[in-house]
Scaffold this motif. Structure first.
Motif, short mmCIF file in Angstrom:
data_model
loop_
_atom_site.label_atom_id
_atom_site.label_comp_id
_atom_site.label_asym_id
_atom_site.label_seq_id
_atom_site.Cartn_x
_atom_site.Cartn_y
_atom_site.Cartn_z
N UNK A 46 0.84 -1.20 0.00
CA UNK A 46 0.00 0.00 0.00
C UNK A 46 0.88 1.25 0.00
N UNK A 47 0.52 2.22 -0.85
CA UNK A 47 1.25 3.47 -0.91
C UNK A 47 2.39 3.49 -1.91
N UNK A 48 2.68 2.36 -2.52
CA UNK A 48 3.77 2.29 -3.50
C UNK A 48 3.21 2.06 -4.91
N UNK A 49 3.98 2.42 -5.93
CA UNK A 49 3.51 2.18 -7.31
C UNK A 49 3.37 0.69 -7.60
N UNK A 50 2.48 0.37 -8.52
CA UNK A 50 2.26 -1.01 -8.95
C UNK A 50 2.42 -1.04 -10.47
N UNK A 51 3.33 -1.87 -10.95
CA UNK A 51 3.51 -1.92 -12.41
C UNK A 51 3.36 -3.31 -13.00
N UNK A 52 2.97 -4.30 -12.16
CA UNK A 52 2.83 -5.67 -12.65
C UNK A 52 1.58 -6.33 -12.11
N UNK A 53 1.13 -7.33 -12.86
CA UNK A 53 0.15 -8.28 -12.33
C UNK A 53 0.86 -9.62 -12.26
N UNK A 95 -0.89 4.99 -6.75
CA UNK A 95 -0.20 4.15 -5.77
C UNK A 95 -1.17 3.11 -5.21
N UNK A 96 -0.63 2.01 -4.75
CA UNK A 96 -1.44 0.90 -4.25
C UNK A 96 -2.29 1.31 -3.06
#
Length: 195
Positions: A46-53, A95-96
């Motif tokens: 939580x609070x960080x970028x997400x670039x993958x599934x 962000x997550x």
């Protein structure tokens, strides 16, 4: 799991929905990255970028949210051949807002948002697969929400057991309780026979 086994598992998974040539699949697979995680390790924070599934090869993951009162709500368990991520963050570049971590040691294939969009543009059948998968996930979420609104805890517990019996051998009872939205004690009363 070796690369050959990972590739075969993904190919079998996709081929249940659409047809690809061996060359197309090899090209698609080249966009995935293999990752190993240990039990308890966080994949999305939580609070960080997400670039993958993440496509689960082995093990079990959970996606969850912790509210201001520090109560955990589990959105999803992800077992082999299931996909998980913070999709809102992934698609919107925010962000997550949730976390994803490992209930057990796990192996996954990671696919970046950029690479997914690229292969969907290039190969129609891949776009069809991801659209089918997204629709299926949406329907499952809607069913779960309706069950949550209409059914009591005992019914939801039995429904989960009937749909995914393997979860009960992998997932601790406190996490099943968090998925059902009840306390561990309430869950204990559901599966402990009355005297």
């Amino acid at each position: 799991m070796n690369t050959t086994d990972a590739k075969a598992l993904l190919k079998t998974h996709i081929s249940k929905v659409t047809t690809l040539t061996d060359e197309q699949f090899d090209y698609i697979f080249s966009h995935f990255q293999y990752q190993q995680y240990k039990k308890g390790q966080t994949i999305v924070t939580e609070g960080r970028p997400v670039n993958c599934e993440y496509f689960v090869l082995s093990g079990c993951l959970k996606s969850f949210f912790i509210n201001d009162e520090l109560k955990m709500f589990i959105l999803q368990f992800a077992m082999p051949t299931w996909w998980t991520s913070d999709y809102n963050a992934l698609y919107s570049q925010h962000k997550a807002t949730i976390n994803v971590d490992c209930i057990t040691d796990a192996e996954v294939l990671c696919l970046s948002n950029e690479d997914r969009e690229k292969i969907c543009r290039e190969i129609h059948n891949v776009e069809y697969f991801f659209r089918w998968r997204t629709n299926k996930g949406y329907v499952a979420s809607q069913k779960r929400l309706l069950s949550f609104m209409n059914n009591n805890v005992k019914y939801r517990y039995e429904e989960l057991l009937a749909l995914y019996p393997e979860l009960y051998n992998i997932v601790p009872k406190n996490l099943i309780a968090a998925y059902l939205g009840v306390s561990r004690e309430t869950l204990s009363r559901l599966y402990t026979p009355e005297k």
